[in-house]
Design an enzyme around this catalytic site. Structure first.
Site, short mmCIF file in Angstrom:
data_model
loop_
_atom_site.label_atom_id
_atom_site.label_comp_id
_atom_site.label_asym_id
_atom_site.label_seq_id
_atom_site.Cartn_x
_atom_site.Cartn_y
_atom_site.Cartn_z
N ALA A 97 0.85 -1.18 0.00
CA ALA A 97 0.00 0.00 0.00
C ALA A 97 0.89 1.24 0.00
O ALA A 97 2.09 1.16 0.27
CB ALA A 97 -0.86 -0.01 1.25
N GLU A 107 -2.29 -9.01 -2.46
CA GLU A 107 -3.75 -9.20 -2.54
C GLU A 107 -4.23 -9.00 -3.98
O GLU A 107 -5.15 -9.69 -4.43
CB GLU A 107 -4.45 -8.25 -1.57
#
Ligand SMILES: NC(=O)c1ccc[n+]([C@@H]2O[C@H](COP(=O)([O-])OP(=O)(O)OC[C@H]3O[C@@H](n4cnc5c(N)ncnc54)[C@H](O)[C@@H]3O)[C@@H](O)[C@H]2O)c1
Length: 700
Positions: free
Chosen positions: A61, A103
């Site tokens: 992220a 992910e």
């Protein structure tokens, strides 16, 4: 320039991501992927490959977006777009695919990776959990037990392991894109199914009875008091027992709870603190450093041996100087044993062990140090001996060799004064066990040259340590603060507590070990010997050490003698309470005129932690530490302070300095002002309603 591009190669659509330096999942990248997948749905492509430019796949992220208002599209939307694609999407991984990056890969229908790639879900290290399906998709592919380990530990794993866990479908040997295209062509030719991980069903009957409960109990030991690991278990349990979308909703709820928690705030603080600690205020970033290609270490005891291993581990040869051949052999044997243990744990191959050992040689002759670039002295804690050694080093080593001491307390300037090159002298304070503990306190003497400081800070990185710079003072940052912490633990003991109560309070609060158990581990004789060298006034109030002294005089030196504050099983080292210790405590209290009383757990916690914080405030005001977050790094990496509390100064900020100041004033009323005078900086910030962090922001 857009960070996402699209190209049709034959009948394969290649989506290339380019968001340097690490392809972090910032808003622009999310939007780009989302758009590329959407647009490709109607074109001539039969399958899509998601590949990254630069040194890595999506490494995670964008941490700078944490705490800011979310910007569309959310990662979960991007991931849904990928998974719902009517054409198979293949992730082509190199570098690291971590967190949100992994992910994204898990939402693809197939994954391939080059051998050097690593994948993982490290969110737990920031007090978080994977919030975009990681906890739901990983167990569907790898199985529940493997997913529990992977996600609660958070450490990245190599591509080969990920393949054996079925998280990667194909290993690519050479060129990633070519390999990924070949794999994709195969999938097209074979009409491979559009495999959505979300559609995989985990049979609840395949889960061994009690698996989740047992794992939770293990976590209570491994990650005591931490929220995120327990929530991860709940999410994985949901992956087994609930439909995918419900599991996803559970994951999101718990992710948000973690994100808003003080624990995650503390761990994120530490993440940045560790990086900031490497920066030395006032030194130009591009200051040339000295090259360290070989190292000498004086003293091959507990610390010297461990320090030597750090250098050998990264290929730097070490010469170990000892007093005689017997001492050399003893030191080398301990090093050999430590490497063997690492090998048995699977952390090292036989070949690596042999290589590391070949880099460490023993000598008794200082002339053998003529050419080394750095010497670290780690002999007994004795100023005269250290000065004698530094004078010899000054004579034996070439000009520009950095002369460092691993002293815990001694004055760096006094040691430097034994040489004609005080500018080359510095403290490099490692922590025990030196081959394991991550902290390196770099102590600058009043004459340490800038490039010597910069070299020591940089070298820490080379040997995989976290450096923190301190200015020379008694005990530097860590041990100076430890003094009031130890003092309060002794005072609580004599005033009415027990070793068991004190250790249990501190350990349940999160400390790796309580202070009494630490004393037993280090050896109670160390403090005893140090006190013997001091005058009576130098030793301070006998109440702060009389119990420890009495134990040592009874031959109870701690773990090494089988007894200290506790008794230790000679075979297993398991500790047990010893009624004899309580008798010693009660007798000493009587001798000192102390009427023992019941001491609450809260009082113990506050006295020990607030004593640390108050000393930390003095250290900041005196400029011994560069910033409050450096103190936090010292305590978490060197003293077993719970990372999820962020270090003593962050912890202080999180409870409020006013509250701490007022409590210290109460302690002053109760116990006098010898120990409980609030640090002026703490008093000022408490009155101004500020935090240590705000003070640092205003200053730096
Ligand atoms: N043990 C710890 O937890 C710890 C932690 C941080 C720093 N330190 C500091 O590290 C230093 C070493 O501590 P230690 O615990 O490794 O001690 P130690 O007693 O285990 O080892 C000291 C070694 O130095 C050798 N030695 C003594 N005089 C020598 C000389 N003239 N030339 C060469 N070798 C000589 C001894 O033979 C011995 O092997 C001390 O300054 C100590 O304060 C210790």
């Amino acid at each position: 320039m857009s960070s996402v591009s699209y190209e049709l190669i034959g009948d394969i659509g290649v989506i290339r991501l380019n968001n340097p330096p690490v392809n972090a999942l910032s808003q622009g990248l999310r939007e780009g992927i989302w758009g590329a997948i959407k647009n490709a749905q109607g074109d001539a492509s039969k399958a899509l490959v998601l590949v990254c430019e630069g040194r890595t796949f999506i490494a995670g992220a964008d941490i700078t977006e944490f705490g800011k208002p979310p910007q569309a599209p959310a990662l979960s939307e991007v991931i849904a777009e990928i998974e719902n694609s009517c054409k198979p999407v293949i992730a082509a991984i190199h570098g690291t695919a971590l967190g949100g990056g992994f992910e994204v890969a898990l939402a693809c229908h197939y994954r391939c990776a080059i051998a050097s790639a690593k994948v993982g879900l490290p969110e737990v290290k920031l007090g978080l959990l994977p919030g975009a399906g990681g906890t739901q998709r990983t167990p569907r592919l790898a199985g529940v037990a493997a997913a529990l380990e992977l996600i609660t530990k958070g450490s990245p794993i190599p591509a080969s392991k990920a393949k054996s866990m079925k998280l990667i479908d194909r290993a690519i040997d050479d060129d990633l894109l070519e390999g990924a295209l070949a794999f994709t062509r195969e999938l097209i030719t074979n009409e491979a199914p559009l495999r959505r991980v979300r559609d995989i069903v985990i049979d609840p009957d395949s889960i061994p009875e009690g698996l989740f409960d047992d794992f939770r109990k293990r976590l209570e030991k491994r990650s005591r008091g931490q929220l995120a690991p327990q929530h991860i278990v709940t999410c994985i349990e949901a992956a087994v027992h609930q439909p995918f979308d419900q599991g996803l909703a559970k994951e999101l709820d718990l992710f948000i709870e973690c994100l808003l928690s003080s624990q995650s705030a503390a761990l994120r603080h530490l993440f940045f603190a560790e990086r900031t600690a490497t920066k030395v205020t006032g030194l130009p970033k591009d200051l040339p450093t000295r090259e360290i290609k070989s190292v000498g270490i004086i003293g091959g005891g507990t610390m010297g041996g461990g320090i030597a291993m750090n250098f050998a581990n990264v290929g730097i040869p070490v010469k170990l100087v000892e007093i005689d051949q017997t001492a050399i052999n003893r030191g080398l044997a301990v090093i050999d044993k430590n490497y063997t243990i690492s090998m048995q744990k699977g952390k090292l191959t036989e070949g690596q062990k042999t290589h590391c050992l070949s880099l460490i040689s023993g000598t008794t002759d200082y002339a053998d140090l003529a050419d080394v670039d750095l010497v670290i002295e780690a002999v007994f804690e004795n100023m005269e001996l250290k000065q004698e050694i530094f004078a010899k080093l000054d004579h034996s080593c070439k000009p520009d060799t950095i002369l460092a001491t691993n002293t815990s307390y001694q004055d760096i300037d006094q040691i430097a004064a034994a040489t004609n090159r005080p500018q080359d002298v510095i403290g490099m304070h490692f922590f025990s066990p030196a081959n394991v503990m991550k902290l390196l306190e770099v102590v600058r003497g009043s004459q340490s040259a800038d490039d010597v400081i910069a070299t020591a800070m940089q070298l820490a990185k080379t040997i995989k340590k976290v450096p923190v710079l301190a200015i020379n003072c008694y005990g530097f940052i860590g041990n100076r603060m430890l003094h009031p912490y130890g003092r309060e633990s002794q005072l609580c003991l004599i005033e009415g507590s027990t070793p068991e109560q004190i250790d249990s309070v501190m350990q349940s609060w999160g400390m790796a070990m309580g202070p009494m158990a630490v004393g037993d581990l280090a050896g109670l004789d160390i403090g005893y010997k140090a006190r013997q060298g001091l005058s009576e006034s130098g030793r301070g109030d006998p109440k702060t050490y009389c119990i420890a002294d009495a134990l040592v005089e009874m031959g109870r030196l701690g773990q090494k003698s089988g007894a200290g504050y506790y008794r230790y099983d000679p075979e297993t080292r398991a500790r047990s309470s010893d009624p004899e210790v309580l008798e010693v405590i009660e007798a000493q209290a009587k001798r000192q005129g102390v009427v023992r009383r019941e001491i609450s757990d809260e009082e113990i916690l506050n006295r020990l932690t607030f004593a640390l914080i108050n000393e930390g405030a003095k250290i900041l005001e005196e400029g011994i530490a560069q910033r409050p977050s450096d103190i936090d790094v010292v305590y978490v990496y060197g003293y077993g302070f719970p990372p999820h509390r962020g270090g003593p100064m962050h912890y202080a900020d999180s409870i409020g300095l006013k509250e701490i100041y007022e409590k210290i004033c109460t302690f002053r009323q109760q116990h006098g002002d010898t120990y409980w005078t609030p640090a002026p900086l703490l008093e000022r910030l408490a009155q101004e309603g500020k935090t240590f962090a705000q003070w640092a922001d205003g200053k730096i």
